[in-house]
Design a protein around this motif. Sequence first.
Motif, short mmCIF file in Angstrom:
data_model
loop_
_atom_site.label_atom_id
_atom_site.label_comp_id
_atom_site.label_asym_id
_atom_site.label_seq_id
_atom_site.Cartn_x
_atom_site.Cartn_y
_atom_site.Cartn_z
N PRO A 77 15.35 10.76 50.63
CA PRO A 77 14.28 11.52 51.27
C PRO A 77 13.24 12.08 50.31
CG PRO A 77 16.35 12.73 51.34
CD PRO A 77 16.66 11.36 50.81
N ASP A 78 13.61 12.26 49.03
CA ASP A 78 12.59 12.74 48.08
C ASP A 78 11.65 11.62 47.65
OD1 ASP A 78 14.67 11.53 46.64
OD2 ASP A 78 14.29 12.74 44.85
N VAL A 79 12.01 10.36 47.95
CA VAL A 79 11.14 9.22 47.69
C VAL A 79 10.38 8.84 48.96
CG1 VAL A 79 11.07 6.78 47.00
CG2 VAL A 79 12.66 8.36 45.87
N PHE A 80 11.12 8.64 50.06
CA PHE A 80 10.54 8.33 51.36
C PHE A 80 11.53 8.70 52.44
CE2 PHE A 80 9.40 5.60 54.94
CZ PHE A 80 8.04 5.86 55.04
N GLY A 81 11.25 9.78 53.16
CA GLY A 81 12.14 10.25 54.20
C GLY A 81 11.60 9.98 55.59
N TYR A 82 12.40 10.32 56.58
CA TYR A 82 11.97 10.08 57.96
C TYR A 82 10.66 10.81 58.29
CZ TYR A 82 12.07 8.88 62.83
OH TYR A 82 11.73 8.37 64.05
N PRO A 83 10.45 12.05 57.83
CA PRO A 83 9.15 12.69 58.09
C PRO A 83 7.97 11.89 57.52
CG PRO A 83 10.75 14.33 57.43
CD PRO A 83 11.39 12.98 57.21
N ASP A 84 8.18 11.21 56.40
CA ASP A 84 7.12 10.37 55.82
C ASP A 84 6.80 9.21 56.76
OD1 ASP A 84 6.93 11.80 53.31
OD2 ASP A 84 8.85 10.89 52.79
N LEU A 85 7.84 8.61 57.36
CA LEU A 85 7.62 7.52 58.30
C LEU A 85 6.85 8.03 59.52
CD1 LEU A 85 8.00 4.58 59.18
CD2 LEU A 85 10.24 5.24 60.12
N GLU A 86 7.23 9.20 60.01
CA GLU A 86 6.52 9.76 61.16
C GLU A 86 5.04 10.00 60.83
OE1 GLU A 86 9.62 12.23 63.85
OE2 GLU A 86 9.16 13.15 61.91
N GLN A 87 4.79 10.48 59.63
CA GLN A 87 3.42 10.76 59.21
C GLN A 87 2.60 9.47 59.08
OE1 GLN A 87 3.05 12.63 55.36
NE2 GLN A 87 0.98 13.34 55.80
N ARG A 88 3.19 8.44 58.51
CA ARG A 88 2.46 7.19 58.28
C ARG A 88 2.39 6.31 59.53
NH1 ARG A 88 4.50 5.67 52.19
NH2 ARG A 88 3.90 7.66 51.29
N GLY A 89 3.40 6.39 60.38
CA GLY A 89 3.38 5.63 61.62
C GLY A 89 3.95 4.22 61.52
N ARG A 90 3.79 3.60 60.40
CA ARG A 90 4.32 2.24 60.17
C ARG A 90 4.42 2.06 58.66
NH1 ARG A 90 3.24 -2.90 63.41
NH2 ARG A 90 3.94 -4.57 62.04
N GLU A 91 5.51 1.41 58.25
CA GLU A 91 5.73 1.26 56.81
C GLU A 91 6.55 0.02 56.53
OE1 GLU A 91 5.14 2.81 52.88
OE2 GLU A 91 4.20 3.28 54.79
N PRO A 92 6.22 -0.71 55.46
CA PRO A 92 7.09 -1.83 55.07
C PRO A 92 8.37 -1.27 54.44
CG PRO A 92 5.29 -1.61 53.51
CD PRO A 92 5.05 -0.61 54.60
N TRP A 93 9.51 -1.89 54.78
CA TRP A 93 10.78 -1.52 54.16
C TRP A 93 10.98 -2.51 53.02
CZ3 TRP A 93 13.03 2.88 55.77
CH2 TRP A 93 14.22 3.22 55.13
N ASN A 94 10.44 -2.15 51.86
CA ASN A 94 10.44 -3.07 50.72
C ASN A 94 11.25 -2.50 49.56
OD1 ASN A 94 8.68 -1.05 49.85
ND2 ASN A 94 6.87 -2.32 49.95
N GLY A 95 11.37 -3.27 48.51
CA GLY A 95 12.09 -2.83 47.33
C GLY A 95 13.59 -3.04 47.38
N VAL A 96 14.09 -3.71 48.40
CA VAL A 96 15.53 -3.98 48.50
C VAL A 96 15.87 -5.10 47.52
CG1 VAL A 96 17.36 -4.81 50.02
CG2 VAL A 96 15.64 -3.20 50.89
N ARG A 97 16.81 -4.83 46.61
CA ARG A 97 17.15 -5.81 45.59
C ARG A 97 18.65 -6.07 45.52
NH1 ARG A 97 12.71 -6.44 46.55
NH2 ARG A 97 10.93 -6.68 45.16
#
Length: 156
Positions: free
Chosen positions: A10-30
């Motif tokens: 959540p300190d990198v990207f939390g659910y409130p961030d998703l709500e604020q942006r509205g849409r986000e790529p789920w990237n960086g999975v390695r």
Amino acid sequence: MAYWLLKSEPDVFGYPDLEQRGREPWNGVRNYQARNHLRSMQEGDLAFFYHSNSNPTGIAGICKIARSAYPDNLQFDPDSKYFDPKSTEENPRWSMVDVVPVRSLPLLPLDALRTLPELENMILLRKGMRLSVMPVTEAEWKAILEHADSLLAPAR
């Protein structure tokens, strides 16, 4: 429809961030297994948004897959910590999906999830399970939602 769990700090990207942006790529999975789960996702699938590496850790919301898997843009960016020099445009190694928020939940801590008998076989609750993307069964999904709804119900 399939159900999933996506982990993020959540300190990198939390659910409130998703709500604020509205849409986000789920990237960086390695991780290859997590990547394969991403590639199995279909538009319209639902996912729990899990806050990891926090105190406490737990499910913070629900998101929907808004775009099925496509090449993760970060694998081609030499300035990204997710850059992969072995990945090419013709043969990308890593994928991402787009997610949109559905609803926030009262934080459902991992310790509370462990007390639900319906979740005894849930992948998330297995010792040493560190995958950032994992499937959730329909029965697990329903049990978690019932638990969340019980926390929101007015006291009688």
